[in-house]
Design an enzyme around this catalytic site. Structure first.
Site, short mmCIF file in Angstrom:
data_model
loop_
_atom_site.label_atom_id
_atom_site.label_comp_id
_atom_site.label_asym_id
_atom_site.label_seq_id
_atom_site.Cartn_x
_atom_site.Cartn_y
_atom_site.Cartn_z
N HIS A 9 3.47 -7.71 1.20
CA HIS A 9 2.88 -8.63 2.16
C HIS A 9 1.79 -9.45 1.50
O HIS A 9 1.26 -9.09 0.45
CB HIS A 9 2.30 -7.87 3.37
CG HIS A 9 1.22 -6.89 3.00
ND1 HIS A 9 1.49 -5.60 2.63
CD2 HIS A 9 -0.13 -7.03 2.93
CE1 HIS A 9 0.35 -4.97 2.37
NE2 HIS A 9 -0.64 -5.81 2.54
N HIS B 197 0.84 -1.19 0.00
CA HIS B 197 0.00 0.00 0.00
C HIS B 197 0.88 1.25 0.00
O HIS B 197 1.92 1.29 0.68
CB HIS B 197 -0.91 0.01 1.23
CG HIS B 197 -1.66 -1.27 1.42
ND1 HIS B 197 -2.60 -1.72 0.53
CD2 HIS B 197 -1.58 -2.22 2.39
CE1 HIS B 197 -3.09 -2.87 0.95
NE2 HIS B 197 -2.48 -3.20 2.07
N GLU C 278 -1.68 -0.73 8.31
CA GLU C 278 -2.61 -1.69 8.89
C GLU C 278 -1.93 -2.60 9.90
O GLU C 278 -0.70 -2.65 9.99
CB GLU C 278 -3.28 -2.53 7.79
CG GLU C 278 -2.30 -3.34 6.97
CD GLU C 278 -2.96 -3.97 5.73
OE1 GLU C 278 -4.15 -3.75 5.50
OE2 GLU C 278 -2.24 -4.67 5.00
N ARG D 262 -1.34 -4.48 -6.28
CA ARG D 262 -1.14 -5.92 -6.39
C ARG D 262 0.01 -6.17 -7.36
O ARG D 262 -0.03 -5.71 -8.50
CB ARG D 262 -2.44 -6.57 -6.90
CG ARG D 262 -2.45 -8.08 -6.88
CD ARG D 262 -3.76 -8.62 -7.47
NE ARG D 262 -4.92 -8.19 -6.71
CZ ARG D 262 -5.90 -7.46 -7.24
NH1 ARG D 262 -5.87 -7.08 -8.50
NH2 ARG D 262 -6.93 -7.11 -6.49
#
Length: 322
Positions: free
Chosen positions: A178, A103, A120, A198
């Site tokens: 990740h 991200h 996150e 992605r």
């Protein structure tokens, strides 16, 4: 109207990699066989949570923010974010490996997408034997080396794999590659953002024979190529105490292991408080009411709450505030 403890209707997301644990383990009433995510508390455009309990049932989270403002959010939160709810709360079930992704940070996300970045954290609620996460690289990597591995289908060679078990917690800062591995169910706390780059999806296809979009070029300037051991969260699990897990500019998360009763004054917090029940069942009350919270459920307390009382025979909760 007083802001009693609020529950919201989950928003379910079918995913190519989803499974049945959200239904079978967390007793979610979702339809479909590939439910990958339950968005518990969201103000993402097009996916705004609705109140599920009490006199405000049916009201949208964005409606409540517009009406109650700092009374709901807290003065400091409202001044900083306005009417944008700053976090997104989810439960996730990965029956198959998720794509390898990352991200962007706030600056890049604002410039490219007019969005927040996406920092996150994950709390592992259940993991099948041998289940793994991908978190970062296993060595420092040059951009050209990363591109070479990606183009030649060798990306896995430079990724860091972490075996996981229940209770393990990971902090995923922006730029870190990740992926959630197959067999893992977790609670996710993140900035309000749906921006994901992605980079690799195991060459798989959806039911219509299509591969999913990759964001290869966008990701190149967003990736942190350095090997870092900054992702595993160490915390204590003392009963009936506040155990600190994560403190960052975007959210603070505590672990509560309740066996009995815990009462706290939260009048000076100046933030809403979220409780995610990750094990057991608890009764949570403030001066305006009380609600039972079962495993797989989420509760929101308004910032004007003066005191919170949590009572349980045995429960494990994640407590989130700004």
């Amino acid at each position: 109207m007083s802001l009693y403890p609020l529950k919201f209707k989950p928003i379910y997301k079918e995913r190519l990699w989803g499974g049945s644990k959200l239904k079978d383990v967390l007793n979610k009433d979702a339809e479909g066989d590939l439910i990958g995510e339950s968005w518990e508390l969201s103000a993402v455009k097009g996916d705004v949570s609705e109140v599920a309990n009490g006199a405000l049932k049916g009201k949208r989270l964005t409606d409540l923010i517009r009406i109650y403002k700092e009374k709901l959010l807290g003065k400091k939160v409202y001044e900083h974010f306005g009417e944008d709810f700053p976090v997104l709360i989810k439960f996730i079930d990965a029956q198959k490996d998720l794509s390898i992704q990352l991200h962007p940070n706030d600056e890049l996300a604002k410039k490219r997408h007019d969005s927040f970045g996406k920092t996150e954290m994950w709390y592992i609620m259940q993991a099948d034997e041998g289940a793994e996460l991908i978190v970062g690289f296993n060595k420092d990597v040059e951009k050209s080396e990363y591109v070479d591995h990606l183009e030649n289908n060798k990306l896995e060679e430079i990724l860091n794999y972490e075996k996981v078990r229940e209770g393990d917690t990971f902090f995923i800062n922006t730029g870190k590659v990740h992926a959630i591995g197959a067999g893992i169910m977790l609670a996710e706390i993140q900035q309000t953002s749906d921006i994901t780059y992605r980079v690799y999806d195991w060459n798989r296809k959806d039911k219509d024979g299509n591969t999913r979009e990759l964001h290869t070029e966008l990701a190149l300037d967003a990736i942190d190529y350095d090997k870092k051991d900054d992702f595993k969260v160490n915390y204590t699990g003392e009963k009936n105490k506040v155990n600190s897990m994560v403190e960052c500019p975007y959210f603070t998360t505590n672990y509560l292991n309740i066996d009995g009763n815990l009462t706290r004054n939260i009048s000076d917090r100046d933030s809403f408080t979220i409780y995610m029940c990750v094990e057991g069942e608890a009764k949570i009350a403030n001066e305006n009411g009380e609600e039972k919270l079962k495993k797989g459920e989420t509760l929101l307390l308004a910032a004007d709450s003066k005191e919170v009382n949590i009572e349980a025979v045995s429960a494990k909760l994640l407590e989130v505030h700004i």
